[in-house]
Design an enzyme around this catalytic site. Structure first.
Site, mmCIF file in Angstrom:
data_model
loop_
_atom_site.group_PDB
_atom_site.id
_atom_site.type_symbol
_atom_site.label_atom_id
_atom_site.label_comp_id
_atom_site.label_asym_id
_atom_site.label_seq_id
_atom_site.Cartn_x
_atom_site.Cartn_y
_atom_site.Cartn_z
ATOM 1 N N HIS A 1 -3.753 -5.251 -0.042
ATOM 2 C CA HIS A 1 -3.309 -5.822 1.229
ATOM 3 C C HIS A 1 -3.324 -7.351 1.169
ATOM 4 O O HIS A 1 -4.377 -7.970 1.339
ATOM 5 C CB HIS A 1 -4.223 -5.345 2.359
ATOM 6 C CG HIS A 1 -4.013 -3.926 2.757
ATOM 7 N ND1 HIS A 1 -3.609 -3.554 4.022
ATOM 8 C CD2 HIS A 1 -4.131 -2.775 2.048
ATOM 9 C CE1 HIS A 1 -3.512 -2.232 4.078
ATOM 10 N NE2 HIS A 1 -3.824 -1.744 2.883
ATOM 11 N N CYS B 1 0.835 -1.199 0.000
ATOM 12 C CA CYS B 1 0.000 0.000 0.000
ATOM 13 C C CYS B 1 0.877 1.259 0.000
ATOM 14 O O CYS B 1 1.457 1.591 -1.024
ATOM 15 C CB CYS B 1 -0.986 -0.029 1.157
ATOM 16 S SG CYS B 1 -2.428 1.037 0.884
ATOM 17 N N GLU C 1 -2.304 -9.369 3.383
ATOM 18 C CA GLU C 1 -2.549 -9.942 4.713
ATOM 19 C C GLU C 1 -4.034 -9.953 5.079
ATOM 20 O O GLU C 1 -4.427 -10.559 6.083
ATOM 21 C CB GLU C 1 -1.750 -9.173 5.771
ATOM 22 C CG GLU C 1 -2.355 -7.861 6.238
ATOM 23 C CD GLU C 1 -2.244 -6.715 5.235
ATOM 24 O OE1 GLU C 1 -2.782 -5.633 5.519
ATOM 25 O OE2 GLU C 1 -1.616 -6.906 4.173
#
Length: 531
Positions: A170, A84, A172
């Site tokens: 993202h 990001c 994760e």
């Protein structure tokens, strides 16, 4: 297993990322971005298999503490993965642009398309991912491979040689359905050892055979130059080969992006700003018209980040003149940006930002002839201006440099030459190649187009830096010669056109009014006072 230093850009997602990595058996240490860069570099040096990971975060990359400095100092030396905000910092560090995405995304699931290579091998395509961002990278330079996108927006990049990659999304997040696998494959890719190969020899052979390099090949060649990896005789042969054949816009663009990627960072503003600069080398020994024009443009309400160097062929280059005015050429990037914000003008001294050029200097001095390096100066402004007025020393360069600016992604620019001078002039027609939103239009301008009186070139003669300082002091205080006023008025009027003020005659009159009220000189003294 990787030893990961996770740079926390003050974001809660940092901890989600750390948990995911630790679950897969990796060692993770977390440092916030207010820690000095040198401290983190020293810590990385103690790790066995170090990987630097740049977390998501708020704001823009230039305001994320030590992150820009870490990227400048460490890329190519160890693997770096950005997520990001970290991804955006990577795009900027390599010479790209980060701006508004057009919408604010917070936890939005999107299906991105990827190239199926390296870290994306074997993953679903399209791949569902989680997006949390309002900014996006664009104008990605040739050195970075765009390996994922969504509706034309860059979603991932990688640099194979440097082992640097970034994800706008993202991995994760639970919304990124194969995020854990993507992270593992990314770490595996990052830790691969590249087999040493003599990749430059085929590029050099192409030049020896009078063949044109692709932008990527030129980028690779000049990346090696600024890292000091090319032998002097190889560089000399390459430069002469290109000079004899004639440099192609893709070759110039590849060289420019290589230098920009290796430049010291400058905090690029989001507002509209420009450069006004010439290649030099026209042999006219005139007063410093573009430098004076930068101060006047600022007094007219424009923003100018001028990139310059000391004299090569004339008695007084832009930096020589600035030093004579008492302006600090070594002003750091943050102070320069503040000057741009508050005064509308700053100057970026080329040797301060492009230290790698020192490797080419001995060869350039020995060759004693113009080479591709002579046209690179106006193209490697570390601030990455979206607008530029660029003068070139030869009419044959006008269109090729405009085509190069198109390759480099400039929003609007004009390349000019007039009667042997690398700027707009009034003693002869000015040849113009104007780039606007990807289209190039060629035309000519005369003094009549500006509503100005023609003057002879001899009336623009300059001298030493101190003599030019005195001439321009009078000019900027509203006490200058009419020929000097007209020359600056024409150039600033053209710069105003690039900002959307199309009426050259009205622009020129505005400039003359500003010149004669003396406010332009206030910009000089204010910049000098900043030390």
């Amino acid at each position: 297993m990787a030893d990961i230093l996770l740079l926390d850009n003050i974001d809660s997602f940092t901890w989600n990322l750390a948990d995911q990595l630790r679950t897969n058996g990796h060692n993770v240490v977390i440092y916030r971005n207010h820690i000095p860069a040198q401290t983190l570099i020293d810590r990385l040096a103690t790790m066995k298999n170090p990987v630097l990971m740049l977390s998501p975060g708020p704001g823009v990359p230039s305001e994320a503490g030590c992150m820009p400095e870490l990227l400048t100092r460490l890329r190519g030396k160890l693997p770096i993965i950005g997520i990001c905000l970290g991804h955006q910092a990577i795009v900027e560090a390599y010479g790209g642009y980060v701006g508004q995405a057009g919408e604010i995304l917070h936890g939005k699931a999107s299906s991105i398309e990827h190239d199926g290579q390296a870290m994306f091998a074997g993953l679903a395509n399209p791949l569902p991912v989680a997006r949390y961002h309002s900014l996006v990278g664009s104008n990605v330079p040739a050195g970075l491979t765009i390996n994922a996108h969504f509706n034309g927006m860059v979603m991932a990049v990688r640099h194979d040689a440097d082992r640097v990659c970034g994800f706008q999304f993202h991995p994760e997040s639970i919304l990124t359905t194969q995020g854990a696998r993507l992270l593992e494959q990314t770490l595996a890719w990052a830790q691969q050892k590249l087999e040493p190969t003599n990749t430059l020899q085929p590029i050099l052979e192409k030049l020896y055979q009078a063949q044109t390099l692709t932008q990527q090949e030129s980028h690779q060649l000049f990346s090696a130059v600024v890292r000091g990896e090319l032998k002097p005789e190889q560089l000399a042969a390459a430069l002469v080969s290109m000079k004899i054949r004639g440099e192609h816009p893709n070759e110039i663009a590849g060289a420019a992006t290589a230098l920009l990627e290796n430049a010291a960072p400058f905090p690029r503003p989001e507002y509209l700003f420009a450069d006004i600069v010439g290649t030099g080398g026209d042999g006219s020994n005139s007063i410093n018209i573009s430098t004076a024009s930068a101060f006047v443009a600022a007094a007219c309400g424009l923003k100018v980040a001028k990139h310059g160097n000391r004299s090569v062929s004339s008695k007084s280059g832009s930096s020589d003149l600035l030093a004579a005015f008492g302006i600090n050429l070594d002003m750091n990037a943050d102070k320069s940006r503040q000057a741009l914000d508050e005064l509308g003008v700053c100057f970026l001294f080329a040797p301060k930002y492009h230290t790698g050029l020192r490797h080419a200097m001995p060869v350039r001095q020995q060759l004693k002839t113009r080479t591709l390096f002579n046209v690179l100066g106006p193209l490697i402004n570390p601030a990455h201006p979206p607008l530029a007025l660029i003068g070139v020393y030869s009419p044959e360069l006008v269109l090729p440099i405009a085509e190069t600016l198109r390759v480099l992604g400039y929003q609007r620019a004009a390349v000019v030459h007039s009667g042997g001078m690398d700027e707009v002039s009034l003693h002869a027609p000015t040849i113009v190649a104007e780039l606007h939103d990807g289209e190039i239009k060629s035309y000519q301008l005369t003094a009549e187009d500006f509503g100005l009186t023609p003057y002879h070139q001899d009336q623009l003669a300059g001298g030493t830096p101190e003599e030019n300082r005195d001439i321009l002091t009078r000019l900027l205080q509203g006490k200058g010669d009419a020929a000097h006023e007209a020359a600056v008025a024409a150039n600033v009027a053209m710069l105003m056109r690039l900002h959307g003020q199309e009426d050259l005659k009205a622009n020129a009159q505005t400039v003359l009014d500003v010149l004669r009220n003396g406010t332009a000189y206030d910009r000089v003294t204010a910049l000098a006072a900043r030390g």
